[in-house]
Design a protein around this motif. Structure first.
Motif, short mmCIF file in Angstrom:
data_model
loop_
_atom_site.label_atom_id
_atom_site.label_comp_id
_atom_site.label_asym_id
_atom_site.label_seq_id
_atom_site.Cartn_x
_atom_site.Cartn_y
_atom_site.Cartn_z
N HIS A 37 34.28 -46.28 31.65
CA HIS A 37 34.81 -47.60 31.30
C HIS A 37 34.96 -48.45 32.56
O HIS A 37 35.60 -48.02 33.52
N ASP A 248 36.06 -51.15 22.87
CA ASP A 248 37.24 -51.37 23.71
C ASP A 248 37.99 -52.59 23.19
O ASP A 248 37.37 -53.59 22.85
N ASP A 415 37.47 -48.49 35.86
CA ASP A 415 37.81 -49.77 35.24
C ASP A 415 37.66 -50.94 36.21
O ASP A 415 38.46 -51.88 36.20
ZN LIG Z 1 38.76 -52.45 31.34
#
Ligand SMILES: [Zn+2]
Length: 469
Positions: A37, A248, A415
């Motif tokens: 991610h 997401d 991330d």
């Molecule tokens: Zn993110």
């Protein structure tokens, strides 16, 4: 490792624990990076052009950096962040870099300092701590290297030993850059992830137009509830053809809802025509999380929920500079009550994977670990955003392991938008986990054999399994 990063960084100062941690870390330090991610720009991999100057690469896009400088009175224009009205902003990378270097002390004790030292030393070979006096020479060294072929995105991807990386694209993205990557014949594995906030959140800018576009893209009637859901299913399938294994969802709360189909249809009509009040819009977002859970059961996408950020907290900054300018602030987040409708609907499903994140650490031991420690569909995402830091990761393990174990967690997510910092972020996570495991071994709560197995799982295997990569 280097003059800036000690070989024992982040390990305990206790000699016994440190020596165990060294051994564990040594066994996993060179494992490939799995990045399930994140927010790197897919155009980098598609075009493989040289990165821009050091400031445009390392400073201007990094909200951790400019929020700290802004908090100390530095105007964003001086950091190259453009105002929405098109008024003047600093365009000279060297001037931006100097300003950052002169203020580098502000980052003492923060993860930004650690990430930046890692990047400067391990990616660019800088051996001295950045400050105002060496700003120019460091800038020149980085700029020289960025001009070389071995510093282009694909070469760095290979040097960083990235096995797979996920980008995140909105539901209306045509994924043409991903198509370019695929058609280029390059072997790097870059996959997308389905982020439908713009067509799920009635408060998102341009929501109604976005739904029209969703209809045009899919040939479904997004004026009707059933057509709207069918459009999501089609987009999810399309994203899967470009490697997506997850969706997401960035909602302000973890609210979910599970309305009957008649009620959901009626709510959709109110939302679609702009008549829904704030409570109804919140229920709609919640209903869509449950719908996405049901779709995941059919198509296998892993459902990630990133709640609890009050986005664009300052209307003044939103008006002047737009979103993602460091004004996203964590709020208290409820999970136990908020997730109940979703869990009642799909929480017992063994084949569903819902990964929960939080910006509210008080929920880890009170709510999240107990939930993930029993519902088969739930797993805990790693320490996120403000808590993606050595202390945050340590607290995550301390607050969740006793109730949820290690195997209801999913390894590390970087991330990040900051491509050169990816190895730093994974290395820090690996070190913090090894330090945590070393303590358990030293306290005779784990055998060393178990700790070696876990070190590998936390660094590599769990992320691949949880994200089906
Ligand atoms: Zn993110």
């Amino acid at each position: 490792m280097s003059a800036l990063i000690d070989r024992d960084v982040l390990f305990a100062s206790d000699p016994r624990q440190r020596s165990i941690a060294r051994g564990l870390y040594g066994s996993i330090a060179t494992l490939p990076i799995v990045s399930p991610h994140g927010h790197t720009d897919r155009r980098w991999y598609a075009l493989n052009e040289p990165f821009p100057d050091p400031a445009q690469l390392l400073i201007v896009p990094d909200h951790y950096i400019f929020r700290m400088l802004f908090s100390q009175g530095v105007d964003l224009q001086r950091l190259g962040v453009p105002p929405m009205d098109g008024s003047r902003t600093e365009a000279d990378g060297r001037a931006i870099w100097r300003l950052f270097a002169e203020n580098y002390r502000l980052f003492r004790g923060t993860p930004t300092r650690l990430w930046m030292d890692y990047v400067l030393s391990t990616v660019f070979g800088i051996e001295e701590l950045l400050d105002g006096s060496n700003a120019d020479s460091v800038y020149d060294q980085i700029a020289d290297q960025l001009a070389k072929p071995e510093f282009r995105p694909r070469a760095l991807f290979e040097r960083f030993n990235i096995e797979v990386i996920a980008t995140t694209e909105g539901a209306l993205d045509d994924l043409s850059w991903h198509r370019k990557i695929r058609e280029s014949g390059w072997g790097g594995r870059v996959v997308t992830a389905y982020r439908p906030d713009a067509v799920v959140d009635p408060d998102f800018e341009g929501f109604s137009d976005n739904l029209d576009r969703l209809g045009d893209m899919t040939g479904e009637d997004t004026g009707a509830w059933s057509g709207y859901l069918a459009a999501h299913r089609k987009r999810r399938e399309y994203f899967k053809t470009f490697g997506a294994t997850s969706s997401d969802h960035g909602h302000r709360t973890a609210t979910t809802a599970n309305l009957g189909s008649g009620e959901a249809e009626a709510l959709f009509q109110r939302v679609r025509t702009g008549k829904a009040d704030a409570a109804e819009r919140e229920t709609f977002r919640g209903q869509m999380l449950t719908e996405m859970g049901r779709m995941s059961l059919d198509d296998g996408l892993v459902l990630q929920i990133h709640p609890g950020s009050w986005r664009n907290h300052s209307p003044g900054m939103m008006a002047r500079f737009g979103r993602d300018k460091g004004f996203d602030i964590p709020t208290r987040t409820d999970y136990v009550a908020a997730l109940k409708p979703l869990l009642d609907a799909v929480g017992l499903e063994k084949n569903l994977s819902v990964i929960l994140f939080t910006l509210d650490e008080s929920s880890y031991s009170r709510e999240l670990a107990p939930l993930a420690g029993v519902y088969p569909a739930l797993k805990l995402g790693p320490a996120w955003w403000f808590h993606d830091s050595p202390e945050g990761m340590r607290r995550f393990r301390e607050l969740t392991t006793e109730t949820a174990g290690f195997y209801n967690t999913v390894g590390f997510n970087d991330d990040t938008r900051a491509f050169p910092s990816i190895p730093a972020r994974h290395d820090i996570a690996r070190r913090v986990d090894c330090a945590f495991l070393a303590r358990l071994v030293a306290e005779h709560r784990l055998t060393e054999t178990e700790a070696f197995e876990l070190a590998r799982e936390l660094a590599y295997t769990l992320a691949k399994e949880a994200y089906r990569l």
